[in-house]
Design a protein around this motif. Sequence first.
Motif, PDB file in Angstrom:
ATOM      1  N   VAL A 189       1.044  -1.343  -0.010  1.00 29.58           N
ATOM      2  CA  VAL A 189       0.120  -0.070  -0.005  1.00 29.58           C
ATOM      3  C   VAL A 189       0.681   1.188   0.025  1.00 29.58           C
ATOM      4  O   VAL A 189       1.956   1.196   0.435  1.00 29.58           O
ATOM      5  CB  VAL A 189      -0.856  -0.049   1.238  1.00 29.58           C
ATOM      6  N   ALA A 190       0.339   2.385  -0.458  1.00 27.91           N
ATOM      7  CA  ALA A 190       1.043   3.543  -0.721  1.00 27.91           C
ATOM      8  C   ALA A 190       1.237   4.315   0.913  1.00 27.91           C
ATOM      9  O   ALA A 190      -0.003   4.125   1.655  1.00 27.91           O
ATOM     10  CB  ALA A 190       0.279   4.446  -1.547  1.00 27.91           C
ATOM     11  N   PRO A 191       2.151   4.713   1.469  1.00 28.41           N
ATOM     12  CA  PRO A 191       2.194   5.403   2.608  1.00 28.41           C
ATOM     13  C   PRO A 191       1.253   6.326   2.765  1.00 28.41           C
ATOM     14  O   PRO A 191       0.517   6.995   1.820  1.00 28.41           O
ATOM     15  CB  PRO A 191       3.784   5.957   2.655  1.00 28.41           C
ATOM     16  N   ALA A 192       0.889   6.892   4.027  1.00 28.67           N
ATOM     17  CA  ALA A 192       0.078   7.718   4.424  1.00 28.67           C
ATOM     18  C   ALA A 192       0.088   9.083   3.706  1.00 28.67           C
ATOM     19  O   ALA A 192      -0.667   9.895   3.731  1.00 28.67           O
ATOM     20  CB  ALA A 192      -0.113   7.788   6.035  1.00 28.67           C
ATOM     21  N   GLN A 193       1.586   9.496   3.684  1.00 34.95           N
ATOM     22  CA  GLN A 193       2.012  10.669   2.922  1.00 34.95           C
ATOM     23  C   GLN A 193       2.121  10.811   1.563  1.00 34.95           C
ATOM     24  O   GLN A 193       2.492  11.851   1.069  1.00 34.95           O
ATOM     25  CB  GLN A 193       3.060  11.351   3.777  1.00 34.95           C
ATOM     26  N   ALA A 209       9.751   4.966  -4.557  1.00 39.31           N
ATOM     27  CA  ALA A 209       9.204   3.609  -5.235  1.00 39.31           C
ATOM     28  C   ALA A 209       8.670   2.863  -4.471  1.00 39.31           C
ATOM     29  O   ALA A 209       7.824   1.673  -4.765  1.00 39.31           O
ATOM     30  CB  ALA A 209      10.455   3.139  -5.956  1.00 39.31           C
ATOM     31  N   THR A 210       9.082   2.588  -3.221  1.00 38.05           N
ATOM     32  CA  THR A 210       8.845   1.406  -2.134  1.00 38.05           C
ATOM     33  C   THR A 210       7.294   1.714  -1.554  1.00 38.05           C
ATOM     34  O   THR A 210       6.971   2.806  -0.703  1.00 38.05           O
ATOM     35  CB  THR A 210       9.953   1.266  -1.263  1.00 38.05           C
ATOM     36  N   GLY A 211       6.310   0.684  -1.659  1.00 37.52           N
ATOM     37  CA  GLY A 211       5.233   0.717  -0.821  1.00 37.52           C
ATOM     38  C   GLY A 211       5.274  -0.211   0.405  1.00 37.52           C
ATOM     39  O   GLY A 211       6.198  -1.019   0.380  1.00 37.52           O
ATOM     40  N   VAL A 212       4.348  -0.014   1.295  1.00 36.79           N
ATOM     41  CA  VAL A 212       4.471  -0.780   2.765  1.00 36.79           C
ATOM     42  C   VAL A 212       4.377  -2.170   2.355  1.00 36.79           C
ATOM     43  O   VAL A 212       3.636  -2.589   1.541  1.00 36.79           O
ATOM     44  CB  VAL A 212       3.433  -0.347   3.455  1.00 36.79           C
ATOM     45  N   PRO A 213       5.472  -2.881   2.544  1.00 32.46           N
ATOM     46  CA  PRO A 213       5.407  -4.586   2.025  1.00 32.46           C
ATOM     47  C   PRO A 213       4.281  -5.171   2.795  1.00 32.46           C
ATOM     48  O   PRO A 213       3.753  -4.980   3.865  1.00 32.46           O
ATOM     49  CB  PRO A 213       6.869  -5.036   2.645  1.00 32.46           C
ATOM     50  N   SER A 271       8.270   8.831   1.577  1.00 31.89           N
ATOM     51  CA  SER A 271       7.657   9.385   2.925  1.00 31.89           C
ATOM     52  C   SER A 271       7.038   8.192   3.830  1.00 31.89           C
ATOM     53  O   SER A 271       6.180   8.256   4.891  1.00 31.89           O
ATOM     54  CB  SER A 271       6.148  10.096   2.290  1.00 31.89           C
ATOM     55  N   MET A 272       7.637   7.314   3.686  1.00 27.32           N
ATOM     56  CA  MET A 272       7.057   6.100   4.661  1.00 27.32           C
ATOM     57  C   MET A 272       7.693   6.337   6.171  1.00 27.32           C
ATOM     58  O   MET A 272       8.556   6.739   6.353  1.00 27.32           O
ATOM     59  CB  MET A 272       7.531   4.746   4.149  1.00 27.32           C
ATOM     60  N   THR A 273       6.786   5.889   7.136  1.00 28.44           N
ATOM     61  CA  THR A 273       6.845   5.824   8.420  1.00 28.44           C
ATOM     62  C   THR A 273       6.922   4.733   9.123  1.00 28.44           C
ATOM     63  O   THR A 273       6.320   3.700   8.563  1.00 28.44           O
ATOM     64  CB  THR A 273       6.076   7.106   9.159  1.00 28.44           C
ATOM     65  N   LEU A 274       7.066   4.759  10.317  1.00 31.36           N
ATOM     66  CA  LEU A 274       6.966   3.457  11.090  1.00 31.36           C
ATOM     67  C   LEU A 274       5.456   3.063  11.367  1.00 31.36           C
ATOM     68  O   LEU A 274       5.209   2.021  11.406  1.00 31.36           O
ATOM     69  CB  LEU A 274       7.637   3.720  12.549  1.00 31.36           C
ATOM     70  N   ALA A 275       4.785   4.170  11.348  1.00 30.76           N
ATOM     71  CA  ALA A 275       3.346   4.059  11.527  1.00 30.76           C
ATOM     72  C   ALA A 275       2.599   3.397  10.410  1.00 30.76           C
ATOM     73  O   ALA A 275       1.795   2.517  10.547  1.00 30.76           O
ATOM     74  CB  ALA A 275       2.476   5.421  11.842  1.00 30.76           C
ATOM     75  N   ASP A 276       3.296   3.652   9.315  1.00 31.02           N
ATOM     76  CA  ASP A 276       2.626   2.989   8.039  1.00 31.02           C
ATOM     77  C   ASP A 276       3.046   1.399   7.949  1.00 31.02           C
ATOM     78  O   ASP A 276       2.190   0.649   7.715  1.00 31.02           O
ATOM     79  CB  ASP A 276       3.232   3.535   6.813  1.00 31.02           C
ATOM     80  N   LEU A 277       4.170   1.071   8.677  1.00 29.11           N
ATOM     81  CA  LEU A 277       4.431  -0.387   8.682  1.00 29.11           C
ATOM     82  C   LEU A 277       3.534  -0.998   9.779  1.00 29.11           C
ATOM     83  O   LEU A 277       3.089  -2.119   9.766  1.00 29.11           O
ATOM     84  CB  LEU A 277       5.887  -0.625   9.088  1.00 29.11           C
ATOM     85  N   VAL A 312      -2.070   7.318  -7.808  1.00 27.35           N
ATOM     86  CA  VAL A 312      -1.548   7.272  -6.542  1.00 27.35           C
ATOM     87  C   VAL A 312      -2.576   7.702  -5.500  1.00 27.35           C
ATOM     88  O   VAL A 312      -3.094   9.075  -5.660  1.00 27.35           O
ATOM     89  CB  VAL A 312      -0.121   7.914  -6.345  1.00 27.35           C
ATOM     90  N   ALA A 313      -2.619   7.234  -4.271  1.00 25.97           N
ATOM     91  CA  ALA A 313      -3.312   7.898  -3.330  1.00 25.97           C
ATOM     92  C   ALA A 313      -3.041   7.395  -1.920  1.00 25.97           C
ATOM     93  O   ALA A 313      -2.478   6.263  -2.045  1.00 25.97           O
ATOM     94  CB  ALA A 313      -4.822   7.756  -3.255  1.00 25.97           C
ATOM     95  N   ALA A 314      -2.738   7.892  -0.761  1.00 23.81           N
ATOM     96  CA  ALA A 314      -2.436   7.443   0.511  1.00 23.81           C
ATOM     97  C   ALA A 314      -3.285   6.380   0.809  1.00 23.81           C
ATOM     98  O   ALA A 314      -4.557   6.195   0.662  1.00 23.81           O
ATOM     99  CB  ALA A 314      -2.606   8.598   1.379  1.00 23.81           C
ATOM    100  N   GLY A 315      -2.551   5.226   1.251  1.00 24.32           N
ATOM    101  CA  GLY A 315      -3.341   3.904   1.844  1.00 24.32           C
ATOM    102  C   GLY A 315      -3.847   3.030   0.620  1.00 24.32           C
ATOM    103  O   GLY A 315      -4.650   2.254   0.725  1.00 24.32           O
TER     104      GLY A 315
END
Length: 569
Positions: free
Chosen positions: A104-108, A133-137, A251-257, A443-446
């Motif tokens: 999924v796309a990060p929240a930001q 380039a990296t989405g939340v795995p 823009s990935m964060t720990l919260a995204d993971l 693209v959209a957050a989440g």
Amino acid sequence: MRLFVKLSSAFAIFVAASCSPLPAEPARPTAGSSEPFVIAANPLAAEAGAEVLRRGGSAVDAAIAVQAMLSLVEPQSSGMGGGAFMNYFESSTGRLTIYDGREVAPAQATPGMFLDAAGKPLPFDTAVVSGRATGVPGAVKMLAFAHGEHGKLPWRTLFGSAERTADEGFVVSPRLGRMIHASNAENRAPDVIAYFSKPDGTLLSAGDRLVNKPYADFLRRLADQGPAALYDGSTAAKIVSRTRAGPLRGSMTLADLVAYKPVKREPVCGKYRLYLLCVPPPPSSGVGLIQLMMLLEQTDIGSRGPTDPQAWFLFAEASRVMYADRDKYVGDPAFARVPVGSMIDPFYVAARRRLIGSTAGPPPEAGRPEPVRQPGADNTLEPTGTSHFIIRDARGNVVSMTTTVESIFGSGRMVDGFFLNNEMTDFSFSPTDAQGRPVANAVAAGKRPRSSMVPSILLTRDGRFAGAIGSAGGNAILAYVAKSLVAAVDWNMSMPDALAAPNLVARGPNFNGEVMKFSPAILEGLRQRGIDLKPGQGEDSGVTAVLIRNGKIDGAADPRREGVVVMVH
């Protein structure tokens, strides 16, 4: 027709959806067709899964072992830093379940994140190795979710083969050796160069031994801690740090993971010849595969055979019709209206089939399966990574799973011995088309990006397992799988021969394929019908497939890769 054709209603439409009488049902499988097996794109991965089955493990248990090994020995295709779709058949109930582990796309994340300062799409080679380039795995959490519902052996016991192989090293295979020496943008990424370089600074080649101690350490933590070993703690912090590094920091964060959740979905099913073909729903493109097979079923491709250029012409033109619809309408259903039921409505498909004439013309436009607001034209790029495997356990349960880090070595960025995906580049770089209309795969957050992964399962009319199939190959996956089904089912080729048959990928204005594998007569026949086949796609398929025929298991792995079939006795 309902949005999703669930199994409870699919059998009711099985005969009604047919435009011709059904042939006799295939012979009922005998005991000889019930043996456990693993079909995977690498021998070490297949053996890792087989070892779990020999210990009494379930198909899902074995899938975890296969994925752990693939991340090590086939890192150009899939891994712990990527995502996957699992199609699961439960033998005792006949139920199919889709486990969606798509990234999924990060929240930001923002719709214009792949546009330059002038509002133009970034070059793909720039975007693919960027931090954006990296989405939340999703693969690890999805596997843990499926294991919680269908696992037999403890989670901690499923990583031993991969852990030992990472510690002791493995011999670089010819395919991995070719990928190490390729000239893609990812091959120039610092992490890729560092990982595959020998002490003298030269790159590893086929036959060299590759040891990955960091990955062995990670697997030990994953075995002990479960998914938290990736989604929280030190590995998660490294993922965030690596994706936030330049160029084009993400823009990935720990919260995204921590927030990532796999999704359990109902399959989409449609009739094809004797079978019910069941695939993942959006954001997978499974509906496109069903539409393509329905289009082909309404032609005489089955009676023509693989030496008839008209058969390949029909395949190409039906493919173009399908891709026009798939490209325009399929996206994450949480963000876009995807007219799944209408796209495979028999009357709509019959109308679309009438676009197939006697010669190839301009690219067909997308149809209007429903009178809904039309999304914009899509320009998504999709590289040809990915891996597919099939497992059946002693209880008759089956996993058909397609897994990916997207491009070769994903984004080229590595954490704890595994590569991170570049799945965000599976979104359309342009959020709108030339007319300003939003595209379904923007693209959209989440949001989950659209995927061509279609891990498929075939059932008989009374709900018994009849086969499974899937492939690697980016947007060409749909063509690779469809060609293999036509060859195996319509042309009655053995599965090894069906997978080895030439690939042809027709999408929009492009007609690509394995030109050297087609006879001069077929190539000339295609030219007479307006198709000048060019190389460019076709060599990168990675199909694994099985059919239960005449009481026997007819399974194979694509000869273009290094896959094997391992029977477990």
